[in-house]
Write a protein that holds these residues in place. Structure first.
Motif, PDB file in Angstrom:
ATOM      1  N   UNK A 158       0.806  -1.207   0.000  1.00 18.78           N
ATOM      2  CA  UNK A 158       0.000   0.000   0.000  1.00 18.78           C
ATOM      3  C   UNK A 158       0.839   1.255   0.000  1.00 18.78           C
ATOM      4  N   UNK A 159       0.184   2.385  -0.291  1.00 15.90           N
ATOM      5  CA  UNK A 159       0.839   3.686  -0.196  1.00 15.90           C
ATOM      6  C   UNK A 159      -0.142   4.703   0.384  1.00 15.90           C
ATOM      7  N   UNK A 160       0.412   5.798   0.914  1.00 17.65           N
ATOM      8  CA  UNK A 160      -0.377   6.867   1.508  1.00 17.65           C
ATOM      9  C   UNK A 160      -0.392   8.074   0.585  1.00 17.65           C
ATOM     10  N   UNK A 161      -1.570   8.621   0.350  1.00 17.19           N
ATOM     11  CA  UNK A 161      -1.662   9.859  -0.420  1.00 17.19           C
ATOM     12  C   UNK A 161      -1.253  11.028   0.475  1.00 17.19           C
ATOM     13  N   UNK A 162      -1.071  12.199  -0.130  1.00 17.28           N
ATOM     14  CA  UNK A 162      -0.682  13.376   0.647  1.00 17.28           C
ATOM     15  C   UNK A 162      -1.780  13.829   1.597  1.00 17.28           C
ATOM     16  N   UNK A 163      -3.011  13.330   1.402  1.00 26.38           N
ATOM     17  CA  UNK A 163      -4.111  13.653   2.313  1.00 26.38           C
ATOM     18  C   UNK A 163      -4.318  12.578   3.370  1.00 26.38           C
ATOM     19  N   UNK A 164      -3.456  11.552   3.364  1.00 27.45           N
ATOM     20  CA  UNK A 164      -3.527  10.517   4.394  1.00 27.45           C
ATOM     21  C   UNK A 164      -4.382   9.316   4.041  1.00 27.45           C
ATOM     22  N   UNK A 165      -4.867   9.227   2.819  1.00 27.30           N
ATOM     23  CA  UNK A 165      -5.658   8.067   2.411  1.00 27.30           C
ATOM     24  C   UNK A 165      -4.744   6.886   2.126  1.00 27.30           C
ATOM     25  N   UNK A 166      -5.107   5.719   2.661  1.00 28.53           N
ATOM     26  CA  UNK A 166      -4.339   4.496   2.404  1.00 28.53           C
ATOM     27  C   UNK A 166      -4.911   3.789   1.185  1.00 28.53           C
ATOM     28  N   UNK A 167      -4.070   3.563   0.181  1.00 35.97           N
ATOM     29  CA  UNK A 167      -4.421   2.776  -1.006  1.00 35.97           C
ATOM     30  C   UNK A 167      -3.681   1.460  -0.877  1.00 35.97           C
ATOM     31  N   UNK A 168      -4.391   0.362  -0.669  1.00 38.21           N
ATOM     32  CA  UNK A 168      -3.726  -0.912  -0.380  1.00 38.21           C
ATOM     33  C   UNK A 168      -4.400  -2.069  -1.104  1.00 38.21           C
ATOM     34  N   UNK A 169      -3.649  -3.178  -1.225  1.00 37.22           N
ATOM     35  CA  UNK A 169      -4.187  -4.350  -1.930  1.00 37.22           C
ATOM     36  C   UNK A 169      -3.362  -5.586  -1.580  1.00 37.22           C
ATOM     37  N   UNK A 170      -4.021  -6.741  -1.574  1.00 42.39           N
ATOM     38  CA  UNK A 170      -3.336  -8.025  -1.449  1.00 42.39           C
ATOM     39  C   UNK A 170      -2.952  -8.506  -2.849  1.00 42.39           C
ATOM     40  N   UNK A 171      -1.702  -8.863  -3.027  1.00 47.05           N
ATOM     41  CA  UNK A 171      -1.189  -9.276  -4.330  1.00 47.05           C
ATOM     42  C   UNK A 171      -0.837 -10.759  -4.347  1.00 47.05           C
ATOM     43  N   UNK A 172      -0.986 -11.360  -5.513  1.00 50.42           N
ATOM     44  CA  UNK A 172      -0.606 -12.753  -5.737  1.00 50.42           C
ATOM     45  C   UNK A 172       0.491 -12.829  -6.788  1.00 50.42           C
ATOM     46  N   UNK A 173       1.065 -13.984  -6.954  1.00 52.25           N
ATOM     47  CA  UNK A 173       2.104 -14.213  -7.958  1.00 52.25           C
ATOM     48  C   UNK A 173       1.628 -13.751  -9.334  1.00 52.25           C
TER      49      UNK A 173
END
Length: 219
Positions: free
Chosen positions: A128-143
Motif C-alpha cells: 500500500x501507499x499513503x496519499x498526501x491527504x492521508x488516504x491508504x491505497x492498499x491491496x493483497x497481491x498474488x504471484x
C-alpha cells in the motif's frame, strides 16, 4: 483573422516547453558512468567510449533470492542501479529485487526521485501507499500481479504469510534513492531534538528516547 495576444503567449509557451524537452534528450548513444571519477555532477561523468564493454550494461545480482534471515525486518532489497550497472547512467531507469521472509516487511519508505512498479515473482503480499491527504491505497497481491507506487509517496510491502515471497521493482530513475521513516526521523545525524519529536508525535521525551534507541544514528 487577428491573432490574440493570449494565442501568441500560449504558442510561445508550447514552443519553449518543446525546446526544453528536446534539450533533455540523449545527445549520444550512451554515457556509461565513470564510477572512479570524483567529480560531482547530477549523475556521473561519462566513461571513455573506447573503454566501454558489455559488462557495463550487465548484472547478475538479481538471479537468486537474497538471504533474509539476518535482517530484523525480514526483507532484503538488492538494487541494480547505476552504482551496480554503470550503463544505466542518464537512461532514467533501474531495477531491484526484494525478497521477503515469512512475516517479512519492507517498512514505510519513499523514493524521492522515482515512481515504482513491482511484479510479484513468488508468494503473496499486502502492499500500500499513503496519499498526501492521508488516504491508504492498499491491496493483497498474488504471484504475477503488478502494483504501482507513485513518486515520493510513503509506501510499504508486507508478507503476512508462512511462505517466502519476492518481487521485481522497476523505477523511472537510474538512482531512485530510498528514505525510511523510522531511521530518518529517529536516527538522524545530528539528531532531531527530542522535544520537537515529542510534540510532533504527541508523546513524552522518554518515549522518544526509547524509540531512538532502536535506530542508531548513522555516522
Amino acid at each position: 483573422m487577428k491573432i490574440s495576444m493570449i494565442h501568441i503567449f500560449v504558442t510561445i509557451i508550447l514552443v519553449a516547453a518543446h525546446m526544453a524537452i528536446a534539450e533533455s534528450d540523449m545527445l549520444q548513444d550512451f554515457c556509461v558512468a565513470d564510477l572512479s571519477n570524483g567529480l560531482k555532477v547530477n549523475g556521473y561523468t561519462c566513461k571513455d567510449p573506447a573503454k566501454v564493454t558489455a559488462d557495463d550494461f550487465y548484472y547478475v545480482g538479481l538471479a537468486s533470492a537474497a538471504a533474509t534471515g539476518n535482517n530484523t525486518m525480514g526483507s532484503v532489497v538488492t538494487a541494480a542501479n547505476v552504482a551496480k550497472v554503470p550503463g544505466l547512467n542518464t537512461l532514467g531507469v533501474s531495477i531491484s529485487r526484494i525478497d521477503y521472509a515469512p512475516g517479512g516487511l519492507n517498512p514505510p519508505h519513499l523514493h524521492p526521485r522515482a515512481s515504482e512498479a513491482i511484479f510479484v515473482l513468488e508468494g503473496r503480499l499486502f502492499v500500500g501507499f499513503l496519499t498526501s491527504s492521508g488516504q491508504l491505497i492498499s491491496k493483497h497481491l498474488n504471484k504475477g500481479d503488478v502494483f504501482v507506487f507513485p513518486k515520493a509517496l510513503l509506501h510499504f510491502q508486507q508478507n503476512p504469510n508462512k511462505a517466502p515471497a519476492s518481487v521485481l521493482a522497476a523505477f523511472d530513475s537510474q538512482n531512485p534513492g530510498a528514505q525510511a521513516v523510522g531511521p530518518s526521523l529517529f536516527g538522524a545525524n545530528p539528531p532531531i531534538p527530542d522535544d520537537l519529536l515529542a510534540k510532533a508525535f504527541g508523546i513524552g521525551p522518554m518515549e522518544i528516547q526509547k524509540v531512538k534507541g532502536k535506530f542508531p544514528a548513522k555516522k
